[in-house]
Design a protein around this motif. Structure first.
Motif, PDB file in Angstrom:
ATOM      1  N   VAL A  97     -35.672  34.318 -11.675  1.00  0.00           N
ATOM      2  CA  VAL A  97     -34.475  35.058 -12.087  1.00  0.00           C
ATOM      3  C   VAL A  97     -33.825  34.372 -13.273  1.00  0.00           C
ATOM      4  N   ASP A  98     -33.855  33.034 -13.250  1.00  0.00           N
ATOM      5  CA  ASP A  98     -33.282  32.283 -14.359  1.00  0.00           C
ATOM      6  C   ASP A  98     -34.175  32.278 -15.594  1.00  0.00           C
ATOM      7  N   GLY A  99     -35.314  32.958 -15.494  1.00  0.00           N
ATOM      8  CA  GLY A  99     -36.187  33.084 -16.653  1.00  0.00           C
ATOM      9  C   GLY A  99     -37.142  31.923 -16.853  1.00  0.00           C
ATOM     10  N   ALA A 100     -37.376  31.124 -15.812  1.00  0.00           N
ATOM     11  CA  ALA A 100     -38.300  30.001 -15.969  1.00  0.00           C
ATOM     12  C   ALA A 100     -39.738  30.509 -15.965  1.00  0.00           C
ATOM     13  N   SER A 101     -40.582  29.896 -16.764  1.00  0.00           N
ATOM     14  CA  SER A 101     -41.996  30.266 -16.767  1.00  0.00           C
ATOM     15  C   SER A 101     -42.668  29.639 -15.554  1.00  0.00           C
ATOM     16  N   ALA A 152     -44.721  42.038 -14.766  1.00  0.00           N
ATOM     17  CA  ALA A 152     -44.568  40.741 -14.112  1.00  0.00           C
ATOM     18  C   ALA A 152     -45.829  40.412 -13.331  1.00  0.00           C
ATOM     19  N   ARG A 153     -46.372  41.464 -12.645  1.00  0.00           N
ATOM     20  CA  ARG A 153     -47.571  41.221 -11.847  1.00  0.00           C
ATOM     21  C   ARG A 153     -48.739  40.825 -12.739  1.00  0.00           C
ATOM     22  N   ARG A 154     -48.865  41.558 -13.861  1.00  0.00           N
ATOM     23  CA  ARG A 154     -49.975  41.256 -14.758  1.00  0.00           C
ATOM     24  C   ARG A 154     -49.817  39.852 -15.333  1.00  0.00           C
TER      25      ARG A 154
END
Lengths: 336, 307
Positions: free
Chosen positions: A234-238, B20-22
């Protein structure tokens, strides 16, 4: 990891129960009110107490005798490496050296390349350990936390390689190293040169990833709550950030276990360096031990001194990290 | 790739979900890629090429020459040393395993208590396990030394004449067995210890109420409850003793008179001393089949137990 935790807990629980049984029973007899109790019963209790004390003394005597057998060879190595030559081969034997000498250590390092072998082993073991920690945990994270088609199939295919004896892959791996393109004077087709033979690259090659490590980290990561991932996403972390900034710091104990297993496994390995090196300078310590003996003559003093030096790092690591060793054994039942 | 403006909110969110899944999928492949490529190159491809090589004559210098099943036929029907190595290996396993199991179980029972200092004993018994096979071999070479070795010194005190532990063809394999048992019992002790901790305590409590003797409790509770552990130890023990190499190389070189030549030693000798890579690959592959069968039996046993 869940299972290993449980194991240590079980140990404690069982221990506690046993402590309770063996000591509390006795305490109660001693401090309990003896007044109304028939004397006969007390007598019986006392004799039982005496018997259990005798039994426990017997167990200790037995354990000590076994300990002498198990530790004896190490003690003999230790004594031999500090014993002057005339006492080493004296008859009647001299059990304890009358004076301590360091000549065997000095000779072992002065007249052979042993310092170099020590350096080689350190370079190879440390490199292999670092690569293991990174690649195994990275894959372990993916197997534990990311969804992709074929995940389970890939995981089990990797696990299955644990059943492969090293002798089956040894010959092709040797050929791969020798024929490695554009290395050690080889051309593009791996001809004319020595490839990666007698190089650190060649020595490290079969240790880069241990399947055991993938398994171990995957098990541990699976026990970390997924809420952490959701929050971080949610915080955008990879994913890589989640792996490196959240999962790795939380996994120090399991990474320590993996590091210990990798380091000691590589340090102790013998077959691969034997096959892949033939130069004086590229031997590892395990191979280096061979130079103190020829077919008919063995230089026992320096050999025992060198064996002590080679064994010491692993013994120290073990003594100070026993819990990690036991964990590794119990989670996988496999030797690293 | 991008969503057109006409898409509703729900399809927009499903687009992001798909994306997101991909993304997770690609990341997953990326993360496991190094390990997958490595395992392919270091394990799977070598098995295939080992199988191929076992059907050839190959000395590294010239290209492999296809000979069909000739290597296998020779090994199984005309190769006395291979037969000897198989016999040695089997004998070694059959001697090591019962001794190892009896002693390690006894040790586990002894150290499975909370008495003072018990951890020190556990540690001591485990020390040989963490010592490299070469270091252990060097120490035992010195212990077995006929004239000044510790074992003969002690036996000499008892009036038993010098024993040529490793030089006598009738004795050398047994000497290696003795060393292996010393080295291996700590390992199995830990596994038995974990097994013992897993036996529910109430079984013993119930037996106590019935007035069972210590021996009775062992026979009717401990031993049956440890059956899976013992099975595991036997299979893993077979797998590891079948691959015995280090001590043979370092202590006896397969001798005297081939009395300690093991199958694994034969692989090394044929491949890297005689450069008969094809034949060595065939020996290795036969060893592989045996170990694979044992591993699968192990997996099957524990799967059926789980069901």
């Amino acid at each position: 990891m869940g299972s290993t935790r449980r194991f240590t807990l079980d140990l404690n629980e069982a221990n506690m129960r046993e402590i309770h049984e063996s000591t509390c029973g006795a305490e109660q007899v001693r401090s309990g009110s003896p007044g109304p109790r028939p004397k006969v019963l007390l007598e019986r209790r006392r004799s039982r107490l005496l018997r259990s004390a005798l039994a426990s003394a017997g167990v200790y005597a037995l354990l000590t005798a076994i300990a002498v057998i198990m530790a004896g060879p190490f003690v003999w190595m230790l004594l031999s490496s500090f014993k002057p030559n005339q006492e080493l081969f004296a008859y009647p034997p001299v059990w304890i050296p009358t004076k301590i000498t360091f000549e065997h250590f000095i000779n072992a390092f002065r007249y052979t390349n042993f310092a170099r072998y020590f350096l080689n082993s350190t370079i190879v073991s440390v490199t292999a350990t670092l690569l293991n920690l990174f690649f195994c945990s990275l894959a372990g994270y993916a197997f534990a936390r990311l969804d992709f088609p074929g995940k389970n199939l890939i995981f089990f295919a990797i696990l299955a390689t644990m059943m492969i004896p090293v002798y089956v892959t040894l010959i092709p791996l040797f050929i791969l190293v020798k024929r490695f393109p554009l290395a050690g004077g080889n051309n593009l087709f791996g001809q004319n040169g020595t490839g990666l033979i007698n190089t650190y690259w060649g020595l490290v090659l079969p240790y880069v990833v241990s399947v055991f490590g993938v398994f171990l980290t995957r098990q541990f990561f699976s026990s970390i709550p997924t809420e952490l991932n959701d929050a971080a996403r949610v915080d955008g972390a990879s994913e890589f950030a989640i792996y490196s900034r959240i999962y790795l710091p939380l996994s120090r104990p399991v990474l320590a276990t993996l590091a210990i297993f990798s380091f000691t496994g590589v340090w102790d390995d013998f077959l691969w360096p034997l096959v892949i090196t033939n130069s004086e300078h590229m031997r590892t310590v395990q191979l280096g031990l061979q130079i103190f003996r020829s077919q008919f003559l063995v230089d026992w003093g320096p050999l025992m001194a060198a064996t002590l030096v080679v064994t010491l790092p692993v013994l120290l690591i073990f003594i100070f990290n026993q819990r990690h060793f036991v964990k590794g054994v119990v989670t996988t039942g496999l030797k690293g | 790739m991008g969503p057109s403006a006409s898409h509703g909110v729900s399809s927009l969110s499903s687009y992001w979900k798909n994306r997101a899944r991909r993304h997770a999928m690609l990341t997953g492949y990326l993360f496991v890629a190094p390990v997958v490529v490595y395992v392919l190159v270091i394990h799977f491809i070598p098995i295939a090429s080992s199988l191929y090589l076992s059907f050839t004559n190959y000395n590294i210098l010239t290209a492999p020459k296809w000979v069909g099943v000739a290597n296998y036929v020779k090994l199984l029907f005309r190769d006395d040393l291979f037969r000897r190595a198989m016999r040695n290996t089997a004998q070694y396993s059959l001697e090591v395993l019962p001794l190892n199991i009896a002693i390690s179980l006894a040790l586990a029972l002894l150290v499975n208590r909370a008495s003072r200092g018990i951890v020190i004993f556990r540690t001591l018994f485990y020390l040989p396990v963490v010592t490299s096979i070469i270091a252990v071999s060097m120490i035992w070479l010195w212990l077995y030394e006929p004239r000044t070795g510790l074992i003969n010194l002690i036996l000499g005190k008892l009036g038993i004449g010098p024993v040529n532990w490793l030089g006598n063809p009738a004795l050398a394999l047994h000497s290696l067995v003795l060393m292996r048992v010393w080295r291996g019992v700590g390992w199995n002790m830990v596994i038995y210890l974990a097994g013992l901790q897993g036996i529910p305590q109430y079984l013993y409590e119930a037996a106590d109420i019935d007035g069972a003797s210590g021996l009775g409790k062992f026979r009717y509770i401990t031993w049956p409850m440890l059956k899976p552990v013992t099975y595991y130890i036997i299979v893993m023990g077979l797998i590891s003793t079948f691959q015995t190499f280090g001590e043979v190389y370092a202590m006896t070189g397969g001798g005297p008179l081939d009395s300690t030549a093991t199958v694994a030693f034969l692989v090394y000798q044929r491949a890297f001393q005689y450069f008969e890579m094809g034949e060595a690959a065939a020996v290795a592959f036969l060893l592989f089949l045996v170990i694979l069968a044992l591993s699968l039996a192990n997996i099957r046993y524990f799967q059926t137990r789980l069901e």
